[in-house]
Design a protein around this motif. Structure first.
Motif, PDB file in Angstrom:
ATOM      1  N   HIS A 178     -35.708  -6.586 -27.194  1.00 46.90           N
ATOM      2  CA  HIS A 178     -34.772  -6.080 -26.188  1.00 46.90           C
ATOM      3  C   HIS A 178     -34.222  -4.755 -26.687  1.00 46.90           C
ATOM      4  CE1 HIS A 178     -31.677  -6.118 -23.072  1.00 46.90           C
ATOM      5  NE2 HIS A 178     -30.754  -5.945 -24.010  1.00 46.90           N
ATOM      6  N   ARG A 179     -34.398  -3.726 -25.903  1.00 46.20           N
ATOM      7  CA  ARG A 179     -33.967  -2.365 -26.261  1.00 46.20           C
ATOM      8  C   ARG A 179     -34.548  -1.950 -27.609  1.00 46.20           C
ATOM      9  NH1 ARG A 179     -27.681  -1.717 -24.416  1.00 46.20           N
ATOM     10  NH2 ARG A 179     -28.190   0.488 -24.772  1.00 46.20           N
ATOM     11  N   ASP A 180     -35.801  -2.328 -27.818  1.00 42.55           N
ATOM     12  CA  ASP A 180     -36.561  -2.004 -29.035  1.00 42.55           C
ATOM     13  C   ASP A 180     -35.977  -2.645 -30.289  1.00 42.55           C
ATOM     14  OD1 ASP A 180     -38.437  -0.390 -27.644  1.00 42.55           O
ATOM     15  OD2 ASP A 180     -37.048   1.316 -27.703  1.00 42.55           O
ATOM     16  N   ILE A 181     -35.238  -3.726 -30.110  1.00 40.24           N
ATOM     17  CA  ILE A 181     -34.706  -4.509 -31.235  1.00 40.24           C
ATOM     18  C   ILE A 181     -35.335  -5.898 -31.163  1.00 40.24           C
ATOM     19  CG2 ILE A 181     -32.643  -5.463 -32.323  1.00 40.24           C
ATOM     20  CD1 ILE A 181     -31.049  -3.264 -30.842  1.00 40.24           C
ATOM     21  N   VAL A 182     -35.775  -6.405 -32.294  1.00 39.89           N
ATOM     22  CA  VAL A 182     -36.312  -7.762 -32.346  1.00 39.89           C
ATOM     23  C   VAL A 182     -35.142  -8.721 -32.505  1.00 39.89           C
ATOM     24  CG1 VAL A 182     -37.806  -9.385 -33.561  1.00 39.89           C
ATOM     25  CG2 VAL A 182     -38.466  -6.969 -33.364  1.00 39.89           C
ATOM     26  N   LYS A 185     -27.612   3.920 -42.048  1.00 42.22           N
ATOM     27  CA  LYS A 185     -28.583   3.116 -41.322  1.00 42.22           C
ATOM     28  C   LYS A 185     -28.162   1.662 -41.343  1.00 42.22           C
ATOM     29  CE  LYS A 185     -33.509   1.887 -41.327  1.00 42.22           C
ATOM     30  NZ  LYS A 185     -34.786   1.968 -42.080  1.00 42.22           N
ATOM     31  N   ILE A 186     -28.288   0.965 -40.216  1.00 42.86           N
ATOM     32  CA  ILE A 186     -28.139  -0.481 -40.148  1.00 42.86           C
ATOM     33  C   ILE A 186     -29.516  -1.058 -39.816  1.00 42.86           C
ATOM     34  CG2 ILE A 186     -27.156  -2.436 -38.872  1.00 42.86           C
ATOM     35  CD1 ILE A 186     -25.134  -1.204 -40.701  1.00 42.86           C
ATOM     36  N   ASP A 187     -30.035  -1.879 -40.714  1.00 41.45           N
ATOM     37  CA  ASP A 187     -31.364  -2.461 -40.509  1.00 41.45           C
ATOM     38  C   ASP A 187     -31.308  -3.763 -39.713  1.00 41.45           C
ATOM     39  OD1 ASP A 187     -33.128  -0.676 -42.320  1.00 41.45           O
ATOM     40  OD2 ASP A 187     -31.470  -1.252 -43.644  1.00 41.45           O
ATOM     41  N   ILE A 188     -30.283  -4.578 -39.995  1.00 41.25           N
ATOM     42  CA  ILE A 188     -30.194  -5.913 -39.403  1.00 41.25           C
ATOM     43  C   ILE A 188     -28.752  -6.179 -39.004  1.00 41.25           C
ATOM     44  CG2 ILE A 188     -30.510  -8.399 -39.808  1.00 41.25           C
ATOM     45  CD1 ILE A 188     -32.568  -7.670 -41.963  1.00 41.25           C
ATOM     46  N   VAL A 189     -28.571  -6.794 -37.845  1.00 34.86           N
ATOM     47  CA  VAL A 189     -27.259  -7.302 -37.430  1.00 34.86           C
ATOM     48  C   VAL A 189     -27.333  -8.823 -37.390  1.00 34.86           C
ATOM     49  CG1 VAL A 189     -25.569  -7.431 -35.547  1.00 34.86           C
ATOM     50  CG2 VAL A 189     -26.649  -5.245 -36.109  1.00 34.86           C
ATOM     51  N   VAL A 190     -26.279  -9.466 -37.864  1.00 30.48           N
ATOM     52  CA  VAL A 190     -26.180 -10.928 -37.830  1.00 30.48           C
ATOM     53  C   VAL A 190     -24.876 -11.291 -37.127  1.00 30.48           C
ATOM     54  CG1 VAL A 190     -26.062 -13.061 -39.155  1.00 30.48           C
ATOM     55  CG2 VAL A 190     -27.485 -11.175 -39.963  1.00 30.48           C
ATOM     56  N   THR A 191     -24.985 -12.049 -36.039  1.00 28.97           N
ATOM     57  CA  THR A 191     -23.814 -12.564 -35.338  1.00 28.97           C
ATOM     58  C   THR A 191     -24.041 -14.044 -35.062  1.00 28.97           C
ATOM     59  OG1 THR A 191     -24.804 -11.843 -33.231  1.00 28.97           O
ATOM     60  CG2 THR A 191     -23.162 -10.390 -34.230  1.00 28.97           C
ATOM     61  N   PRO A 238     -30.141  -1.224 -34.911  1.00 29.46           N
ATOM     62  CA  PRO A 238     -30.872  -2.000 -35.918  1.00 29.46           C
ATOM     63  C   PRO A 238     -32.306  -2.282 -35.474  1.00 29.46           C
ATOM     64  CG  PRO A 238     -29.499  -3.455 -34.625  1.00 29.46           C
ATOM     65  CD  PRO A 238     -29.178  -2.050 -34.159  1.00 29.46           C
ATOM     66  N   SER A 239     -33.124  -2.704 -36.434  1.00 25.91           N
ATOM     67  CA  SER A 239     -34.488  -3.139 -36.115  1.00 25.91           C
ATOM     68  C   SER A 239     -34.523  -4.615 -35.740  1.00 25.91           C
ATOM     69  CB  SER A 239     -35.411  -2.882 -37.309  1.00 25.91           C
ATOM     70  OG  SER A 239     -35.474  -1.498 -37.607  1.00 25.91           O
ATOM     71  N   PHE A 240     -33.609  -5.393 -36.327  1.00 24.09           N
ATOM     72  CA  PHE A 240     -33.578  -6.838 -36.117  1.00 24.09           C
ATOM     73  C   PHE A 240     -32.150  -7.298 -35.874  1.00 24.09           C
ATOM     74  CE2 PHE A 240     -37.245  -5.943 -38.744  1.00 24.09           C
ATOM     75  CZ  PHE A 240     -38.249  -6.687 -38.153  1.00 24.09           C
ATOM     76  N   TRP A 241     -32.028  -8.377 -35.094  1.00 25.47           N
ATOM     77  CA  TRP A 241     -30.710  -8.984 -34.815  1.00 25.47           C
ATOM     78  C   TRP A 241     -30.916 -10.499 -34.826  1.00 25.47           C
ATOM     79  CZ3 TRP A 241     -26.636  -6.002 -31.871  1.00 25.47           C
ATOM     80  CH2 TRP A 241     -25.475  -6.765 -31.685  1.00 25.47           C
ATOM     81  N   TYR A 242     -30.234 -11.172 -35.746  1.00 30.55           N
ATOM     82  CA  TYR A 242     -30.350 -12.623 -35.882  1.00 30.55           C
ATOM     83  C   TYR A 242     -29.063 -13.297 -35.420  1.00 30.55           C
ATOM     84  CZ  TYR A 242     -34.526 -11.894 -38.720  1.00 30.55           C
ATOM     85  OH  TYR A 242     -35.777 -11.534 -39.147  1.00 30.55           O
ATOM     86  N   TYR A 243     -29.208 -14.422 -34.730  1.00 34.54           N
ATOM     87  CA  TYR A 243     -28.044 -15.181 -34.270  1.00 34.54           C
ATOM     88  C   TYR A 243     -28.407 -16.652 -34.150  1.00 34.54           C
ATOM     89  CZ  TYR A 243     -30.295 -14.651 -29.612  1.00 34.54           C
ATOM     90  OH  TYR A 243     -31.169 -14.653 -28.543  1.00 34.54           O
ATOM     91  N   GLY A 244     -27.386 -17.493 -33.972  1.00 31.98           N
ATOM     92  CA  GLY A 244     -27.591 -18.934 -33.855  1.00 31.98           C
ATOM     93  C   GLY A 244     -26.952 -19.460 -32.585  1.00 31.98           C
ATOM     94  N   HIS A 245     -26.076 -20.442 -32.724  1.00 35.03           N
ATOM     95  CA  HIS A 245     -25.188 -20.935 -31.662  1.00 35.03           C
ATOM     96  C   HIS A 245     -25.879 -21.768 -30.589  1.00 35.03           C
ATOM     97  CE1 HIS A 245     -21.530 -21.166 -29.385  1.00 35.03           C
ATOM     98  NE2 HIS A 245     -21.933 -20.387 -28.402  1.00 35.03           N
ATOM     99  N   PHE A 246     -27.077 -21.379 -30.142  1.00 39.57           N
ATOM    100  CA  PHE A 246     -27.700 -22.019 -28.991  1.00 39.57           C
ATOM    101  C   PHE A 246     -28.663 -23.148 -29.364  1.00 39.57           C
ATOM    102  CE2 PHE A 246     -26.643 -17.628 -27.839  1.00 39.57           C
ATOM    103  CZ  PHE A 246     -25.712 -17.895 -26.839  1.00 39.57           C
TER     104      PHE A 246
END
Length: 223
Positions: free
Chosen positions: A218-222, A145-151, A202-210
């Motif tokens: 989006h696609r059931d991911i926060v 399982k992957i719960d969170i992605v960080v890019t 994943p359930s969550f995806w965190y990112y920065g950059h902007f």
């Protein structure tokens, strides 16, 4: 690792003094901070001293900072091993197990002002995000399982969905910029699609950059 608070931190661009001050003033203790790129490695002449001071603050407060590379980071710094006790600079396609969560992390993106920076001083040619199916497969081989992605940046289809005026201004100088930005977002989309294909959405995806805050589903991911 004992239970604690988990923070996600955006671009700080080498303002390690601010981060030390924030940890102290907000009495952040027994916590994990995941920094989403543009930590600012490679920009300060006194970097080692500044990082040592930050590490000491983190150690006193039992705080661990994990950082991935942004476009404003020297990529080689993320292959330097564990130089500090409480500051961890992660290679792309790392998987962390924190607080019973599996977190996949991979960095890199495009500098819109790259033509006006000095190569290997304030700009590194291999700054981009690379979707690497082989590295992803190895990273998730033993993960159910992957719960969170960080890019650092994000897939197309999530915020921002258009280019702002500053990007258009830099595009007048850099004729390849528009195509490279589109490629960057598409490469992140490949990561998303492959995780879904592997059954690891994943359930969550965190990112920065902007440099803006936004929450959307989006696609059931926060994101």
């Amino acid at each position: 690792m004992a239970k604690g608070r988990l923070y996600f931190l955006g671009d700080i661009h080498a303002d390690f003094v601010w981060l030390s001050f924030t940890i102290g003033m907000n009495k952040i203790k027994d916590a994990t901070i995941i920094q989403v790129g543009d930590f600012g490695l490679g920009f300060l002449k006194n970097e080692e001293k500044a990082l040592t001071n930050l590490n000491n603050i983190c150690a006193v407060n039992n705080v661990v900072v994990y950082a991935i590379r942004g476009n404003h980071d020297n990529p080689s710094a993320f292959d330097s091993g564990n130089r500090f006790s409480n500051l961890k600079f992660l290679k792309d396609y790392s998987v962390l197990r924190i607080y019973d969560l599996n977190i996949l992390l991979a960095g890199g993106s495009i500098s819109i002002d790259r033509l006006h920076r000095k190569e290997n001083i304030s700009y590194w040619e291999d700054e981009e995000f690379y979707f690497d199916q082989n590295r992803l497969s190895k990273a998730i081989k033993s993960v159910k399982k992957i719960d969170i992605v960080v890019t650092h940046s994000a897939p197309n289809g999530v915020y921002p969905t258009d280019l702002d005026s500053l990007v258009f201004e830099w595009m007048t100088w850099d004729k390849l910029l528009h195509a490279d930005i589109i490629k960057d977002r598409n490469e992140h989309r490949k990561l998303l699609n492959h995780l879904i294909w592997y059954g690891l959405k994943p359930s969550f995806w965190y990112y920065g950059h902007f440099h803006r805050s936004k929450l959307q589903i989006h696609r059931d991911i926060v994101f």
